[in-house]
Scaffold this active site. Structure first.
Site, PDB file in Angstrom:
ATOM      1  N   GLY A 185       6.453 -12.820  -8.958  1.00  0.00           N
ATOM      2  CA  GLY A 185       7.259 -14.036  -8.889  1.00  0.00           C
ATOM      3  C   GLY A 185       7.072 -14.926 -10.106  1.00  0.00           C
ATOM      4  O   GLY A 185       6.385 -14.554 -11.066  1.00  0.00           O
ATOM      5  N   GLY A 228       9.004  -9.351 -14.122  1.00  0.00           N
ATOM      6  CA  GLY A 228       7.865 -10.213 -13.795  1.00  0.00           C
ATOM      7  C   GLY A 228       8.359 -11.646 -13.679  1.00  0.00           C
ATOM      8  O   GLY A 228       8.431 -12.357 -14.680  1.00  0.00           O
ATOM      9  N   CYS A 250       0.044   0.600  -9.316  1.00  0.00           N
ATOM     10  CA  CYS A 250       0.028  -0.121  -8.029  1.00  0.00           C
ATOM     11  C   CYS A 250      -1.356  -0.733  -7.797  1.00  0.00           C
ATOM     12  O   CYS A 250      -2.354  -0.014  -7.759  1.00  0.00           O
ATOM     13  CB  CYS A 250       0.380   0.818  -6.873  1.00  0.00           C
ATOM     14  SG  CYS A 250       0.396  -0.042  -5.302  1.00  0.00           S
ATOM     15  N   GLY A 272       0.810  -1.225   0.000  1.00  0.00           N
ATOM     16  CA  GLY A 272       0.000   0.000   0.000  1.00  0.00           C
ATOM     17  C   GLY A 272       0.835   1.264   0.000  1.00  0.00           C
ATOM     18  O   GLY A 272       0.449   2.276   0.573  1.00  0.00           O
ATOM     19  N   ASN A 281       4.908   5.229 -11.181  1.00  0.00           N
ATOM     20  CA  ASN A 281       4.135   4.063 -10.766  1.00  0.00           C
ATOM     21  C   ASN A 281       2.656   4.420 -10.894  1.00  0.00           C
ATOM     22  O   ASN A 281       2.054   4.949  -9.960  1.00  0.00           O
ATOM     23  CB  ASN A 281       4.511   3.675  -9.328  1.00  0.00           C
ATOM     24  CG  ASN A 281       3.703   2.493  -8.836  1.00  0.00           C
ATOM     25  OD1 ASN A 281       2.904   1.916  -9.588  1.00  0.00           O
ATOM     26  ND2 ASN A 281       3.884   2.120  -7.582  1.00  0.00           N
TER      27      ASN A 281
HETATM   28  C1  LIG Z   1       6.846  -6.594  -1.778  1.00  0.00           C
HETATM   29  C2  LIG Z   1       6.701  -5.860  -3.080  1.00  0.00           C
HETATM   30  C3  LIG Z   1       6.602  -4.472  -3.064  1.00  0.00           C
HETATM   31  C4  LIG Z   1       6.457  -3.766  -4.257  1.00  0.00           C
HETATM   32  N1  LIG Z   1       6.386  -2.404  -4.222  1.00  0.00           N
HETATM   33  C5  LIG Z   1       6.334  -1.712  -5.383  1.00  0.00           C
HETATM   34  C6  LIG Z   1       6.377  -0.287  -5.369  1.00  0.00           C
HETATM   35  O1  LIG Z   1       6.469   0.365  -4.323  1.00  0.00           O
HETATM   36  N2  LIG Z   1       6.301   0.338  -6.574  1.00  0.00           N
HETATM   37  C7  LIG Z   1       6.227  -0.334  -7.774  1.00  0.00           C
HETATM   38  O2  LIG Z   1       6.190   0.307  -8.835  1.00  0.00           O
HETATM   39  N3  LIG Z   1       6.229  -1.685  -7.799  1.00  0.00           N
HETATM   40  C8  LIG Z   1       6.279  -2.373  -6.643  1.00  0.00           C
HETATM   41  N4  LIG Z   1       6.300  -3.752  -6.682  1.00  0.00           N
HETATM   42  C9  LIG Z   1       6.242  -4.448  -7.987  1.00  0.00           C
HETATM   43  C10 LIG Z   1       7.640  -4.835  -8.478  1.00  0.00           C
HETATM   44  O3  LIG Z   1       8.446  -3.694  -8.669  1.00  0.00           O
HETATM   45  C11 LIG Z   1       7.547  -5.634  -9.801  1.00  0.00           C
HETATM   46  O4  LIG Z   1       6.962  -4.821 -10.786  1.00  0.00           O
HETATM   47  C12 LIG Z   1       6.714  -6.910  -9.669  1.00  0.00           C
HETATM   48  O5  LIG Z   1       6.885  -7.502  -8.408  1.00  0.00           O
HETATM   49  C13 LIG Z   1       7.026  -7.939 -10.763  1.00  0.00           C
HETATM   50  O6  LIG Z   1       8.354  -8.381 -10.708  1.00  0.00           O
HETATM   51  P1  LIG Z   1       8.816  -9.707  -9.883  1.00  0.00           P
HETATM   52  O7  LIG Z   1       7.900 -10.813 -10.282  1.00  0.00           O
HETATM   53  O8  LIG Z   1      10.249  -9.912 -10.273  1.00  0.00           O
HETATM   54  O9  LIG Z   1       8.669  -9.378  -8.440  1.00  0.00           O
HETATM   55  C14 LIG Z   1       6.421  -4.469  -5.496  1.00  0.00           C
HETATM   56  C15 LIG Z   1       6.541  -5.865  -5.501  1.00  0.00           C
HETATM   57  C16 LIG Z   1       6.686  -6.567  -4.316  1.00  0.00           C
HETATM   58  C17 LIG Z   1       6.815  -8.061  -4.354  1.00  0.00           C
END
Ligand SMILES: Cc1cc2nc3c(=O)[nH]c(=O)nc-3n(C[C@H](O)[C@H](O)[C@H](O)COP(=O)(O)O)c2cc1C
Length: 302
Positions: A216, A242, A130, A72, A127
């Site tokens: 993930g 991603g 979200c 959040g 961003n």
């Molecule tokens: C715990 C967590 C917090 C995240 N916080 C943000 C954030 O503050 N801003 C944002 O643009 N993306 C945020 N993301 C998304 C990641 O930057 C990324 O776009 C998304 O997790 C997909 O990549 P991944 O599968 O390698 O994690 C967050 C992801 C996770 C898991």
């Protein structure tokens, strides 16, 4: 030695590996675990104009091949970020990309203008995607709203602007094209997918916010598919993400059209994964006698 450096428009990186917003804090949290100066660029946790408390706990939940988060956008606010976080980020010596979020184009522009006056900021990531703020629609679900935010930020800054897209759309290329028309310099994709999890014994949602964002390995095939569509629909450099867990995943994104890639959830499994992937990419290029990483970008035979 193969050449790993990449250019995303004006943004030059020593290698194509970034850490994704929100998964690496403000980097200081990782300084004893990983050699931060080896990372191509650090994307900060998203900041907003005023401090935000974020969602009620629990905020994280493991799922099959992935995780749900509903942080959040907890953050200290723009001024506290500048005063307390930026100086240590600056010392790392790699490009710092500041992720920002706001409710209106004018507010986005205000944050962008303030950050533009600070030398150590290399680029801004918007961003607009979200998924866990409890709002009815995301900016990134609406081409016009996306256009208005990007246009307002472009007028407010000369820093490279990265627009972060949401996978929670029917046609991601329509949103990507709107961002391109509005002047976005770079696109990043994907943010997390809407999701939820249930605690059967209590029949309650596991996350305090009920809804969260799925990330993930579970999302990798969908992220790759969306990247491919955006690569074909626009001319902008793309930061792909991603579900990237290892070198092979990172290379698959590059082959599908990403100029650079970001690692998110994998940081929670192995804090050193980003530098291991950089070494792995170097190895792959050497073994395959590829002199420059750029030769791989978008090289999918399809
Ligand atoms: C715990 C967590 C917090 C995240 N916080 C943000 C954030 O503050 N801003 C944002 O643009 N993306 C945020 N993301 C998304 C990641 O930057 C990324 O776009 C998304 O997790 C997909 O990549 P991944 O599968 O390698 O994690 C967050 C992801 C996770 C898991």
């Amino acid at each position: 030695m193969p050449n790993l450096s990449v250019s995303l428009g004006k943004l030059k990186l020593a290698n194509p590996l970034l850490v994704a917003s929100g998964t690496f804090g403000y980097a200081g949290e990782y300084q004893d675990l990983v050699s931060l100066k080896k990372i191509g660029a650090i994307v900060t946790k998203t900041i907003t104009l005023k401090a935000q408390k974020g969602n009620p706990p629990p905020r994280l939940c493991e799922t099959y091949s992935g995780m749900l988060n509903a942080i959040g956008l907890e953050n200290p606010g723009l001024q506290a970020f500048i005063d307390k976080k930026l100086s240590s980020l600056r010392k790392i010596g790699v490009p710092i990309i500041v992720s920002i979020a706001a409710d209106t184009p004018a507010q986005f522009a205000r944050i962008a203008r303030r950050l533009s006056s600070i030398k150590s900021v290399a680029a801004l990531e918007l961003n607009i995607s979200c998924p866990n703020l409890g709002k009815r629609g995301l900016i990134a679900q609406d081409p016009q709203a996306t256009y208005r935010v990007v246009q307002a930020v472009k007028k407010a800054t000369s820093l490279p602007v990265i627009t972060k897209l949401s996978p929670n759309v029917t046609d991601i290329s329509a949103i990507a094209s709107a961002a391109q028309r509005a002047g976005s310099d770079i696109l990043s994709l994907v943010n997390t997918f809407f999701g939820m999890a249930v605690d059967l014994p209590t029949r309650k949602p596991i996350l305090g916010n009920t809804t969260g964002g799925l990330s993930g390995p579970a999302i990798k095939p969908q992220a790759l598919w969306m990247l491919r569509q955006v690569f074909r629909a626009t001319k902008l450099p793309i930061i792909g993400m991603g579900g990237i867990m290892n070198t092979r995943d990172a290379l698959e994104f590059i082959v599908c059209g990403a100029t650079a890639v970001a690692v998110g959830t994998a940081n929670f499994v192995n804090p050193r994964v980003s530098v291991e992937i950089i070494a792995g990419i170097k190895d792959y290029l050497n073994k395959n006698k590829i002199k420059n990483i750029k030769q791989l970008v978008g090289s999918l035979k399809a």
